[in-house]
Design a protein around this motif. Structure first.
Motif, PDB file in Angstrom:
ATOM      1  N   LEU A 283      40.521  33.221  40.347  1.00 23.80           N
ATOM      2  CA  LEU A 283      40.731  33.998  41.156  1.00 23.80           C
ATOM      3  C   LEU A 283      40.021  35.208  41.105  1.00 23.80           C
ATOM      4  O   LEU A 283      39.709  35.264  41.809  1.00 23.80           O
ATOM      5  CB  LEU A 283      41.900  34.234  41.944  1.00 23.80           C
ATOM      6  CG  LEU A 283      42.189  34.972  42.771  1.00 23.80           C
ATOM      7  CD1 LEU A 283      42.057  34.340  43.948  1.00 23.80           C
ATOM      8  CD2 LEU A 283      44.240  34.768  42.031  1.00 23.80           C
TER       9      LEU A 283
ATOM     10  N   GLY B  62      36.589  35.812  43.527  1.00 25.35           N
ATOM     11  CA  GLY B  62      37.551  36.116  44.387  1.00 25.35           C
ATOM     12  C   GLY B  62      37.198  37.715  44.215  1.00 25.35           C
ATOM     13  O   GLY B  62      36.606  38.016  45.434  1.00 25.35           O
TER      14      GLY B  62
ATOM     15  N   THR C 145      41.768  41.094  45.858  1.00 31.70           N
ATOM     16  CA  THR C 145      41.888  39.937  44.270  1.00 31.70           C
ATOM     17  C   THR C 145      43.162  40.257  43.333  1.00 31.70           C
ATOM     18  O   THR C 145      43.847  39.994  42.850  1.00 31.70           O
ATOM     19  CB  THR C 145      40.874  39.853  43.221  1.00 31.70           C
ATOM     20  OG1 THR C 145      39.740  39.259  44.585  1.00 31.70           O
ATOM     21  CG2 THR C 145      41.136  39.193  42.986  1.00 31.70           C
TER      22      THR C 145
ATOM     23  N   LEU D  49      38.826  29.908  48.430  1.00 33.94           N
ATOM     24  CA  LEU D  49      37.230  31.327  48.623  1.00 33.94           C
ATOM     25  C   LEU D  49      35.694  30.823  47.311  1.00 33.94           C
ATOM     26  O   LEU D  49      35.224  30.315  47.745  1.00 33.94           O
ATOM     27  CB  LEU D  49      38.144  31.794  47.344  1.00 33.94           C
ATOM     28  CG  LEU D  49      39.609  32.591  47.793  1.00 33.94           C
ATOM     29  CD1 LEU D  49      40.039  33.750  46.455  1.00 33.94           C
ATOM     30  CD2 LEU D  49      39.225  33.524  48.574  1.00 33.94           C
TER      31      LEU D  49
ATOM     32  N   GLU E 153      35.805  38.708  47.694  1.00 31.49           N
ATOM     33  CA  GLU E 153      36.083  40.002  48.678  1.00 31.49           C
ATOM     34  C   GLU E 153      34.993  41.493  49.145  1.00 31.49           C
ATOM     35  O   GLU E 153      35.041  41.365  50.409  1.00 31.49           O
ATOM     36  CB  GLU E 153      37.086  40.550  47.788  1.00 31.49           C
ATOM     37  CG  GLU E 153      38.292  41.581  48.112  1.00 31.49           C
ATOM     38  CD  GLU E 153      38.849  41.934  47.181  1.00 31.49           C
ATOM     39  OE1 GLU E 153      39.453  43.616  47.133  1.00 31.49           O
ATOM     40  OE2 GLU E 153      39.459  41.515  46.681  1.00 31.49           O
TER      41      GLU E 153
ATOM     42  N   GLY F 296      38.854  26.599  54.565  1.00 31.97           N
ATOM     43  CA  GLY F 296      38.824  28.585  53.576  1.00 31.97           C
ATOM     44  C   GLY F 296      37.027  28.411  54.309  1.00 31.97           C
ATOM     45  O   GLY F 296      36.181  28.713  54.617  1.00 31.97           O
TER      46      GLY F 296
ATOM     47  N   ALA G 267      44.512  28.042  47.481  1.00 33.24           N
ATOM     48  CA  ALA G 267      44.093  29.291  48.091  1.00 33.24           C
ATOM     49  C   ALA G 267      42.793  29.495  47.419  1.00 33.24           C
ATOM     50  O   ALA G 267      41.533  29.819  48.231  1.00 33.24           O
ATOM     51  CB  ALA G 267      44.867  30.004  47.974  1.00 33.24           C
ATOM     52  N   VAL G 268      42.775  29.324  46.413  1.00 33.26           N
ATOM     53  CA  VAL G 268      41.442  29.165  45.497  1.00 33.26           C
ATOM     54  C   VAL G 268      40.188  28.132  45.642  1.00 33.26           C
ATOM     55  O   VAL G 268      39.681  28.630  45.778  1.00 33.26           O
ATOM     56  CB  VAL G 268      41.930  28.669  43.700  1.00 33.26           C
ATOM     57  CG1 VAL G 268      41.346  28.824  43.032  1.00 33.26           C
ATOM     58  CG2 VAL G 268      42.403  30.265  42.683  1.00 33.26           C
TER      59      VAL G 268
ATOM     60  N   SER H 125      41.816  38.227  53.296  1.00 33.10           N
ATOM     61  CA  SER H 125      43.353  38.482  52.711  1.00 33.10           C
ATOM     62  C   SER H 125      43.076  37.427  54.002  1.00 33.10           C
ATOM     63  O   SER H 125      43.792  35.767  53.688  1.00 33.10           O
ATOM     64  CB  SER H 125      43.761  39.083  52.985  1.00 33.10           C
ATOM     65  OG  SER H 125      43.993  40.979  52.547  1.00 33.10           O
TER      66      SER H 125
ATOM     67  N   TYR I 177      41.796  33.700  52.051  1.00 33.76           N
ATOM     68  CA  TYR I 177      42.877  33.525  51.110  1.00 33.76           C
ATOM     69  C   TYR I 177      44.224  32.738  51.239  1.00 33.76           C
ATOM     70  O   TYR I 177      44.803  31.882  51.127  1.00 33.76           O
ATOM     71  CB  TYR I 177      43.530  34.697  50.629  1.00 33.76           C
ATOM     72  CG  TYR I 177      44.282  34.443  49.278  1.00 33.76           C
ATOM     73  CD1 TYR I 177      43.730  33.889  47.862  1.00 33.76           C
ATOM     74  CD2 TYR I 177      45.421  34.345  48.741  1.00 33.76           C
ATOM     75  CE1 TYR I 177      44.955  33.817  46.688  1.00 33.76           C
ATOM     76  CE2 TYR I 177      46.471  33.858  47.919  1.00 33.76           C
ATOM     77  CZ  TYR I 177      45.941  33.694  46.962  1.00 33.76           C
ATOM     78  OH  TYR I 177      45.989  33.528  45.712  1.00 33.76           O
TER      79      TYR I 177
END
Length: 302
Positions: free
Chosen positions: A147, A151, A79, A198, A155, A244, A194-195, A164, A167
């Motif tokens: 994030l 994140g 992250t 997540l 994670e 995601g 990507a955010v 990873s 993401y």
């Protein structure tokens, strides 16, 4: 004089097995070897030396999370690295453009943001690099704040590798949705896909753990609705969220036996799906290349 020395004399103290210069009368309750205080660790029964502790870690099966990652209480690594990369990319664009808010004018931004007609002509790196570009400081700050918060939770639950994968596939999912369903007259950038991916992953994880997901649902809902009144890419956000969430669902639902195999299969399926979307859209744009070029030329950023 008695053969063993003067009456009342103390026998010579043994030395630590790891430090020969340290006399000690302490011993490991597991292997019974002498050890100094520095080499002993508290255990459920007595104290264990460093060697016994390390041996125990190798032989004892460690607890795992819902997706099969080893439970870890240490600091997250991926992250902050992702945040640093996004900030670094932004700083470069600001330096090139000379403006923290109009950084889209920089050469790096122009060369790496997602511009559909250029992407379809072979500049495929844009589907990935666009996820590290941001339109101004506010855009960057909002994405990095989410994030940072989301994140860390994802994670720790998924581990470095799975985190990873989710993401970057969510990032590509956002690019694929905008590329496939969107118009050619657009320039897309940002880590939002990507955010959102997540957030979709965290929604699945918390739902599986029977935790309250109302906060996540509200945050996602507000962000998606706000897209209707801004220039943000609703398609990119939805694409990242769906990829995601579905990928995390596949990882969570994978049977414990052959878990890794099922999870790899889910990742491969996601990659194939996204690849097909990119290929089909590129073929469509290539078929109408002249019309597309004429349209794109009128709206492409200078």
């Amino acid at each position: 004089m008695p053969p063993d020395g003067p009456i009342g004399a103390q026998p010579e103290a043994p030395v630590c097995v790891r430090h020969s210069d340290r006399p000690t009368r302490l011993r490991c309750t597991r292997c019974d070897r002498p050890a100094c205080p520095e080499c002993l660790h508290d255990a459920s029964v007595g104290m264990h030396c460093v060697d016994c502790v390390n041996e125990g870690r190798r032989t004892v099966r460690r607890a795992r999370t819902l997706v099969g990652a080893e439970v870890s209480e240490g600091r997250v690594i991926i992250t902050p690295i992702l945040i640093a990369l996004n900030v670094l990319a932004y700083v470069v664009t600001v330096f090139q453009s000379g403006s923290p808010m109009n950084n889209a004018r920089s050469s790096l931004f122009t060369a790496t943001s997602l511009i559909p007609d250029l992407t379809a002509q072979g500049e495929w790196w844009r589907i990935l690099t666009s996820g590290f570009m941001h339109f101004g400081l506010i855009h960057l700050a909002l994405n990095m704040a989410v994030l940072y918060v989301v994140g860390q939770h994802v994670e720790r639950e998924m581990g470095k590798l799975r985190f990873s994968v989710v993401y970057f596939l969510a990032l590509l999912g956002g690019s694929a949705a905008a590329f496939y369903f969107g118009t050619v007259c657009q320039q897309l950038a940002g880590a939002s896909g990507a955010v959102f991916g997540l957030m979709g992953a965290l929604l699945i994880l918390w739902k599986r753990q029977r935790r309250d997901i109302s906060t996540i649902v509200v945050v996602v809902g507000i962000n998606l609705v706000s897209n209707l009144f801004t220039n943000a890419s609703l398609l990119g956000h939805l694409g990242g969220f769906v990829i995601g969430g579905l990928l995390t669902l596949a990882m969570v639902r994978a049977p414990q036996k052959n878990r890794n195999l099922y999870q790899v299969a889910a990742v491969v399926a996601a990659v194939v799906l996204l690849g097909v979307m990119f290929a089909l859209r590129a073929a469509q744009l290539d078929t109408n290349a002249e019309v597309i070029l004429e349209i794109a030329t009128t709206c492409r950023p200078n």
